[in-house]
Design an enzyme around this catalytic site. Structure first.
Site, short mmCIF file in Angstrom:
data_model
loop_
_atom_site.label_atom_id
_atom_site.label_comp_id
_atom_site.label_asym_id
_atom_site.label_seq_id
_atom_site.Cartn_x
_atom_site.Cartn_y
_atom_site.Cartn_z
N ASP A 97 0.86 -1.20 0.00
CA ASP A 97 0.00 0.00 0.00
C ASP A 97 0.89 1.24 0.00
OD1 ASP A 97 -2.94 1.01 0.59
OD2 ASP A 97 -1.56 2.23 1.78
N TYR A 99 3.52 9.54 -0.52
CA TYR A 99 4.49 8.89 0.37
C TYR A 99 5.92 9.00 -0.19
CZ TYR A 99 0.32 6.53 2.35
OH TYR A 99 -0.91 6.23 2.89
N LYS A 123 -2.24 5.93 -4.54
CA LYS A 123 -3.34 6.88 -4.29
C LYS A 123 -3.04 8.23 -4.95
CE LYS A 123 -3.54 4.69 0.23
NZ LYS A 123 -2.16 4.55 0.71
N HIS A 137 -7.15 9.78 -2.42
CA HIS A 137 -6.54 9.74 -1.07
C HIS A 137 -7.43 10.40 -0.01
CE1 HIS A 137 -2.30 9.31 0.83
NE2 HIS A 137 -3.23 9.03 1.69
#
Ligand SMILES: NC(=O)c1ccc[n+]([C@@H]2O[C@H](COP(=O)([O-])OP(=O)(O)OC[C@H]3O[C@@H](n4cnc5c(N)ncnc54)[C@H](OP(=O)(O)O)[C@@H]3O)[C@@H](O)[C@H]2O)c1
Length: 276
Positions: free
Chosen positions: A46, A51, A76, A109
């Site tokens: 994930d 990120y 996302k 997101h």
């Protein structure tokens, strides 16, 4: 060790556990964590464009001996990329970073303010073109989902939301289950904080001979949540997967259920948070 699959409304089978990659911005650390996770038996990752580790995920996947079909990879779309054209461009950027020819799961997101209906039409197009096997959302409350559906034609297949024993989101889960949307639980360990020191969890840890983290993760599995605990520590990566050789009994499940009275959320409120 037995990871079982969950079947989504469109028939796609999804591993019930994966590894989370939030806040792993060091590319080497991200690569090593995924390598370790694959060795331990994880087949699902994930990540998110926010990120900042999609490149490391892509490199780890490409250099692994596992076949693409064995893996389930989620990324996302950030708030800055909401909107029809912007979402399609962001998808291309993510795919380039991930070095993939198709994506398993693409999620909005955060609902953001105005554009998620338009974004969803772009997601539906990607789904129809088979560029993505599963489309869904994160941090959507029922009213966000109702708005989305009124502007598109498909229900999300997945809703990824904060959930742990101090904030399980039982009502949202019932809503999602009624609509055949799988609820995924983010921060399943409450970021490794106070939940792991809670006396109820410690007591059950002693009763079962499992660690506090394993007790919490097992509770999620028995609650029918899909989870992806984050760790960059090899021993914990392995520990978090070692939860399929025991079961919490009804008394233990009920005792953990009482912790919802803490009503303690660690993430922002989706109705007032628009940045990620
Ligand atoms: N959609 C969204 O809006 C959203 C928001 C947040 C998170 N997520 C996703 O959900 C994933 C998981 O959530 P999270 O990263 O926020 O938190 P989490 O998985 O609940 O907790 C991660 C923290 O717990 C520690 N930890 C991991 N396993 C442990 C164990 N067995 N014993 C003790 N401590 C342990 C980790 O430390 P070490 O790494 O140092 O081992 C890390 O500090 C994220 O990585 C991300 O993929 C999604």
């Amino acid at each position: 060790m037995k990871i079982f699959n969950k079947e989504l409304a469109n028939g796609v089978k999804v591993p019930c556990i994966g590894i989370g990659m939030d806040q792993v911005t060091d590319q080497r650390q991200a690569y090593d964590a995924i390598h370790c996770a694959f060795e331990a038996g994880y087949r699902s990752i994930d990540t998110a464009s926010s990120y900042k580790n999609e490149e490391a995920v892509g490199k780890a996947v490409q250099e692994s001996a596992l076949s693409r079909e064995e893996l389930y990879i989620t990324t996302k779309l950030t708030a800055a990329d909401q909107g029809y054209d912007a979402a399609l461009r962001a998808f291309d950027r993510s795919m380039q970073a991930l070095r993939l020819s198709y994506l398993d799961c693409f999620l909005i997101h955060w609902p953001g303010k105005y554009l998620y209906g338009e974004t969803w039409r772009a997601f539906e197009r990607l789904y129809q073109e088979k560029a993505v096997r599963v489309i869904g959302v994160c941090n959507f409350n029922p009213h966000h989902i109702e708005t989305l559906v009124s502007q598109g034609s498909m229900l999300p297949l997945v809703n990824q939301v904060e959930s742990h024993p101090y904030y399980p989101q039982n009502e949202l889960q019932s809503y999602c289950e009624d609509k055949n949307i799988l609820m995924e639980a983010w921060s399943p360990l409450m970021c490794g904080g106070i939940i792991l020191k809670d006396p109820v969890i410690i007591k059950i840890s002693r009763e079962t001979g499992k660690s506090p983290a394993q007790v919490v993760l097992r509770w999620h599995i028995q609650k029918n949540h899909r989870i992806f605990p984050k760790s960059v520590t090899p021993a914990r990566i392995r520990e978090n997967l070692d939860i399929f050789d025991f079961e919490l009994n009804q008394d233990q499940m009920s005792a953990i259920e009482t912790l919802k009275d803490h009503n303690q959320k660690i993430g922002p409120n989706p109705d007032i948070f628009f940045e990620v």
